[in-house]
Design a protein around this motif. Structure first.
Motif, PDB file in Angstrom:
ATOM      1  N   PRO A 115      -3.742   5.040  -5.387  1.00  0.00           N
ATOM      2  CA  PRO A 115      -4.358   4.878  -4.072  1.00  0.00           C
ATOM      3  C   PRO A 115      -3.971   3.547  -3.434  1.00  0.00           C
ATOM      4  O   PRO A 115      -3.753   2.550  -4.128  1.00  0.00           O
ATOM      5  CB  PRO A 115      -5.857   4.927  -4.374  1.00  0.00           C
ATOM      6  N   ALA A 116      -3.890   3.540  -2.110  1.00  0.00           N
ATOM      7  CA  ALA A 116      -3.573   2.308  -1.387  1.00  0.00           C
ATOM      8  C   ALA A 116      -4.583   1.219  -1.690  1.00  0.00           C
ATOM      9  O   ALA A 116      -4.244   0.033  -1.721  1.00  0.00           O
ATOM     10  CB  ALA A 116      -3.506   2.579   0.115  1.00  0.00           C
ATOM     11  N   SER A 117      -5.827   1.606  -1.963  1.00  0.00           N
ATOM     12  CA  SER A 117      -6.884   0.627  -2.263  1.00  0.00           C
ATOM     13  C   SER A 117      -6.634  -0.116  -3.573  1.00  0.00           C
ATOM     14  O   SER A 117      -7.264  -1.149  -3.837  1.00  0.00           O
ATOM     15  CB  SER A 117      -8.245   1.319  -2.324  1.00  0.00           C
ATOM     16  N   ARG A 142       0.837  -1.212   0.000  1.00  0.00           N
ATOM     17  CA  ARG A 142       0.000   0.000   0.000  1.00  0.00           C
ATOM     18  C   ARG A 142       0.867   1.255   0.000  1.00  0.00           C
ATOM     19  O   ARG A 142       0.594   2.210  -0.723  1.00  0.00           O
ATOM     20  CB  ARG A 142      -0.938  -0.013   1.204  1.00  0.00           C
ATOM     21  N   GLU A 188       1.073   4.130  -3.010  1.00  0.00           N
ATOM     22  CA  GLU A 188       0.876   5.559  -2.764  1.00  0.00           C
ATOM     23  C   GLU A 188       2.100   6.352  -3.199  1.00  0.00           C
ATOM     24  O   GLU A 188       1.968   7.437  -3.780  1.00  0.00           O
ATOM     25  CB  GLU A 188       0.551   5.814  -1.285  1.00  0.00           C
TER      26      GLU A 188
END
Length: 171
Positions: free
Chosen positions: A131-133, A122, A126
């Motif tokens: 995004p970490a998602s 994650r 970033e």
């Protein structure tokens, strides 16, 4: 560095000496670029450094160890220290596996816990401007440039001391 033998037209044998007499030295925190004509041996050098192909002579010292003559078994623990990023990330990212799983594969193989590896994945995404998602997304959900950044994150997840970037699409 590498002798490539092949059969030419009418079955004549030919020998090509790719990247003869290469001597490189790279210190921590430095970047080194290899420039040359197409067919001059740049990718051969990269593949020898990675031990994707075996050099026919010479040495490759990384982390104080000569990896040029190591057996595959001896080389395995060294693989985490030298990573490669290919130009075409779709060839190194599995389409049916989420990018997070792809990024953590190497660290898991070297004993990092799943939670720690995923947290690092994650962070790396970033850092790459994603995004970490995105750990739960599939490679086809990204643009080519984003996939390239994922491939870099995947290599960096291993915390290598040598990172090889090969601009060719052959591997």
């Amino acid at each position: 560095m590498q002798d490539l033998r092949g059969e030419g037209i009418f079955n004549r044998s030919r020998e090509v000496r790719a990247a003869p007499d290469v001597n490189l030295s790279l210190t921590k925190g430095r970047t080194l670029g290899i420039v040359g004509e197409s067919g001059s041996g740049k990718s051969t050098v990269a593949r020898c450094i990675m031990r994707l192909i075996d050099p026919t002579s010479g040495s490759i010292t990384a982390g104080g160890k000569d990896i040029a003559t190591m057996s595959q078994k001896e080389l395995k623990p060294q693989r985490k220290n030298i990573q490669i990023v290919f130009q075409d990330p779709m060839r190194s990212l599995t389409p049916r596996i989420e990018v997070g799983q792809s990024i953590i594969e190497g660290p898991l193989n070297f004993g990092v816990s799943r939670d720690d590896a995923m947290n690092r994945a994650r962070e790396l995404l970033e850092l790459a401007g994603l995004p970490a998602s995105a750990v739960d997304w599939f490679p086809h959900q990204f643009s080519g440039g984003q996939r390239q950044r994922i491939a870099i994150a995947r290599a960096l997840a291993m915390a290598p001391y040598v990172l090889v970037a090969d601009e060719t699409d052959q591997h």
